[in-house]
Design a protein around this motif. Sequence first.
Motif, PDB file in Angstrom:
ATOM      1  N   SER A   1       0.814  -1.216   0.000  1.00 26.57           N
ATOM      2  CA  SER A   1       0.000   0.000   0.000  1.00 26.57           C
ATOM      3  C   SER A   1       0.847   1.266   0.000  1.00 26.57           C
ATOM      4  N   VAL A   2       2.145   1.135   0.271  1.00 25.39           N
ATOM      5  CA  VAL A   2       3.010   2.316   0.203  1.00 25.39           C
ATOM      6  C   VAL A   2       3.134   2.817  -1.233  1.00 25.39           C
ATOM      7  N   THR A   3       2.837   1.946  -2.205  1.00 19.19           N
ATOM      8  CA  THR A   3       2.951   2.352  -3.611  1.00 19.19           C
ATOM      9  C   THR A   3       1.642   2.211  -4.376  1.00 19.19           C
ATOM     10  N   SER A   4       0.810   1.224  -4.019  1.00 19.68           N
ATOM     11  CA  SER A   4      -0.350   0.911  -4.861  1.00 19.68           C
ATOM     12  C   SER A   4      -1.577   0.613  -4.011  1.00 19.68           C
ATOM     13  N   LYS A   5      -2.746   0.852  -4.601  1.00 19.62           N
ATOM     14  CA  LYS A   5      -4.006   0.564  -3.928  1.00 19.62           C
ATOM     15  C   LYS A   5      -4.659  -0.719  -4.432  1.00 19.62           C
ATOM     16  N   ARG A   6      -3.937  -1.514  -5.208  1.00 23.71           N
ATOM     17  CA  ARG A   6      -4.486  -2.746  -5.777  1.00 23.71           C
ATOM     18  C   ARG A   6      -4.455  -3.888  -4.767  1.00 23.71           C
ATOM     19  N   VAL A   7      -5.433  -4.779  -4.890  1.00 24.05           N
ATOM     20  CA  VAL A   7      -5.434  -5.997  -4.071  1.00 24.05           C
ATOM     21  C   VAL A   7      -4.613  -7.057  -4.774  1.00 24.05           C
ATOM     22  N   GLN A   8      -3.987  -7.916  -3.974  1.00 24.08           N
ATOM     23  CA  GLN A   8      -3.127  -8.947  -4.550  1.00 24.08           C
ATOM     24  C   GLN A   8      -2.946 -10.079  -3.560  1.00 24.08           C
ATOM     25  N   ALA A   9      -2.870 -11.299  -4.095  1.00 29.81           N
ATOM     26  CA  ALA A   9      -2.533 -12.479  -3.302  1.00 29.81           C
ATOM     27  C   ALA A   9      -1.805 -13.449  -4.226  1.00 29.81           C
ATOM     28  N   TYR A  10      -0.791 -14.125  -3.691  1.00 25.99           N
ATOM     29  CA  TYR A  10      -0.068 -15.091  -4.514  1.00 25.99           C
ATOM     30  C   TYR A  10       0.720 -16.034  -3.615  1.00 25.99           C
ATOM     31  N   PHE A  11       1.149 -17.143  -4.205  1.00 26.34           N
ATOM     32  CA  PHE A  11       2.031 -18.084  -3.528  1.00 26.34           C
ATOM     33  C   PHE A  11       3.435 -17.851  -4.065  1.00 26.34           C
ATOM     34  N   ALA A  12       4.418 -17.757  -3.184  1.00 24.36           N
ATOM     35  CA  ALA A  12       5.810 -17.579  -3.590  1.00 24.36           C
ATOM     36  C   ALA A  12       6.624 -18.754  -3.084  1.00 24.36           C
ATOM     37  N   GLY A  13       7.585 -19.182  -3.881  1.00 20.31           N
ATOM     38  CA  GLY A  13       8.452 -20.275  -3.466  1.00 20.31           C
ATOM     39  C   GLY A  13       7.850 -21.631  -3.762  1.00 20.31           C
ATOM     40  N   GLN A  14       8.582 -22.653  -3.372  1.00 20.66           N
ATOM     41  CA  GLN A  14       8.114 -24.019  -3.555  1.00 20.66           C
ATOM     42  C   GLN A  14       8.727 -24.892  -2.472  1.00 20.66           C
ATOM     43  N   GLY A  15       8.061 -26.017  -2.185  1.00 24.34           N
ATOM     44  CA  GLY A  15       8.564 -26.919  -1.155  1.00 24.34           C
ATOM     45  C   GLY A  15       8.690 -26.218   0.184  1.00 24.34           C
ATOM     46  N   PRO A  16       9.870 -26.280   0.804  1.00 22.25           N
ATOM     47  CA  PRO A  16      10.051 -25.694   2.151  1.00 22.25           C
ATOM     48  C   PRO A  16      10.010 -24.171   2.166  1.00 22.25           C
ATOM     49  N   THR A  17      10.146 -23.511   1.007  1.00 21.66           N
ATOM     50  CA  THR A  17      10.101 -22.048   0.985  1.00 21.66           C
ATOM     51  C   THR A  17       8.734 -21.503   0.578  1.00 21.66           C
ATOM     52  N   ARG A  18       7.772 -22.382   0.314  1.00 27.75           N
ATOM     53  CA  ARG A  18       6.470 -21.904  -0.163  1.00 27.75           C
ATOM     54  C   ARG A  18       5.824 -21.001   0.889  1.00 27.75           C
ATOM     55  N   THR A  19       5.435 -19.814   0.440  1.00 28.82           N
ATOM     56  CA  THR A  19       4.856 -18.801   1.319  1.00 28.82           C
ATOM     57  C   THR A  19       3.578 -18.268   0.693  1.00 28.82           C
ATOM     58  N   ILE A  20       2.543 -18.095   1.511  1.00 30.73           N
ATOM     59  CA  ILE A  20       1.297 -17.484   1.055  1.00 30.73           C
ATOM     60  C   ILE A  20       1.413 -15.994   1.323  1.00 30.73           C
ATOM     61  N   VAL A  21       1.295 -15.198   0.275  1.00 29.92           N
ATOM     62  CA  VAL A  21       1.490 -13.754   0.386  1.00 29.92           C
ATOM     63  C   VAL A  21       0.168 -13.044   0.126  1.00 29.92           C
ATOM     64  N   LEU A  22      -0.272 -12.279   1.115  1.00 27.48           N
ATOM     65  CA  LEU A  22      -1.435 -11.406   0.974  1.00 27.48           C
ATOM     66  C   LEU A  22      -0.936  -9.977   1.094  1.00 27.48           C
ATOM     67  N   ASN A  23      -1.327  -9.121   0.171  1.00 28.02           N
ATOM     68  CA  ASN A  23      -0.901  -7.741   0.400  1.00 28.02           C
ATOM     69  C   ASN A  23      -1.828  -7.073   1.414  1.00 28.02           C
ATOM     70  N   ASP A  24      -1.367  -5.982   2.001  1.00 26.82           N
ATOM     71  CA  ASP A  24      -2.138  -5.358   3.070  1.00 26.82           C
ATOM     72  C   ASP A  24      -3.449  -4.760   2.563  1.00 26.82           C
ATOM     73  N   VAL A  25      -3.542  -4.516   1.246  1.00 32.26           N
ATOM     74  CA  VAL A  25      -4.784  -3.970   0.692  1.00 32.26           C
ATOM     75  C   VAL A  25      -5.880  -5.031   0.692  1.00 32.26           C
ATOM     76  N   ILE A  26      -5.535  -6.256   0.312  1.00 36.35           N
ATOM     77  CA  ILE A  26      -6.559  -7.301   0.255  1.00 36.35           C
ATOM     78  C   ILE A  26      -7.051  -7.641   1.664  1.00 36.35           C
ATOM     79  N   VAL A  27      -6.163  -7.591   2.645  1.00 36.40           N
ATOM     80  CA  VAL A  27      -6.565  -7.859   4.023  1.00 36.40           C
ATOM     81  C   VAL A  27      -7.536  -6.787   4.512  1.00 36.40           C
ATOM     82  N   LYS A  28      -7.329  -5.556   4.036  1.00 37.07           N
ATOM     83  CA  LYS A  28      -8.176  -4.447   4.455  1.00 37.07           C
ATOM     84  C   LYS A  28      -9.509  -4.431   3.708  1.00 37.07           C
TER      85      LYS A  28
END
Length: 397
Positions: free
Chosen positions: A222-249
């Motif tokens: 949100s420091v740069t954009s007002k868009r909502v976003q969610a994605y998975f980053a990494g694979q196996g042991p590094t797989r992370t679920i990423v939610l941006n703060d806009v979608i949470v809000k």
Amino acid sequence: MEPLFTSEQLAEIHAYHQPHYVRAAVDPLVQLGLAVLLMAVLVRPVYRGACATAAALERRFGLLRTAPVSRAFFSAMDRLWGEPGWGAAILFALFIDLATQLLYAPANVWFYYVLEHRYGMSNFTPVTFAWVWFKGTLVAALALTALVVGMYGLARRVRRWWLVLGVPVALLMLVAAAVDPYRARLYYDQTPLPEGPLRERITALMRKADISFSDVVVEKTSVTSKRVQAYFAGQGPTRTIVLNDVIVKELSEDEVLAAVAHEAGHVHEARWPGRIASSLALVALLFFIDQLLRLAARRGWWGVQRVGDIRTLPLVSFLVFLLMNLGAPVAGALSREREREADRYGLRLTGDREAFRRMLVKAARVNKMDPEPPRWLVLKGMSHPPIGERLATLDTP
């Protein structure tokens, strides 16, 4: 059923997207014109300027070649390049890149700062915009330097350099997704999603999907954009679920779960065939580049007399430009089908059609998505189906 947009919202969305559509139509012609200008006019003077600058730097800082700390670096670079002269090659590549950056700078500032602010899509300040741009330029410059030293250095010394370089890089591509969670942190801060109902529900949903993950984080975009976003980053042991703060809000818990379920569909895709195909395509591309370098040396284009002359870089860039534009419609079609399947998977996973629809509607409104973009733009290589199409499919029993 409530319409996706009001007439006023739709008019604003069309006004927002129209410049982007014009740019999408014009940009390939601009890139083609720039490539012709570089190859027909600018290669020789830019190369002379790079050589003169490298010579001046050598005279000014030549003592670094014999200094105890730095001489190992210079010696290693000479060995990688096969001889002195790598400085001029790097400068030539950076000068070409700088010229391109300066050419595009007015349009990029207008599209990514002025236009985004005009329609309320950006939180950039002039300082943060300049900082993000600087970081991106620096990363690109480092990547370009690695390309010059790696590809051209090998091409000068090894006949089958395309295999020597292509095979290990292709293997790295197969596992490169493992570093995605760390690459994103170059641009945005991430913090773990706080303990609570949303984290618990995401964990339960992933258990149902049989997907392991290391963490759920909130990316502060949100420091740069007002868009909502969610994605998975990494694979196996590094797989992370990423939610941006806009979608949470902006979205409810059910709607966030629908977004996560859609992204979970991508985890279950058969990715290895695509990754293997991409790796083989990279090796094939390097082979074609090798043939192009040899052709330039035989014909003596721009004064080139040997394989691995940096003056062929604009020609290599032109080849990559052609291949990317020719392959974009096929890649886009495959990507859109993967997105449709991820929608179907996410809906099956949650079993909540209404939450899924609300998620798409809110995302479309917040992100100002055109529900029916021009068909030529879709076929040109859009990665996602139009939101109107996705909703129509969702609403079909």
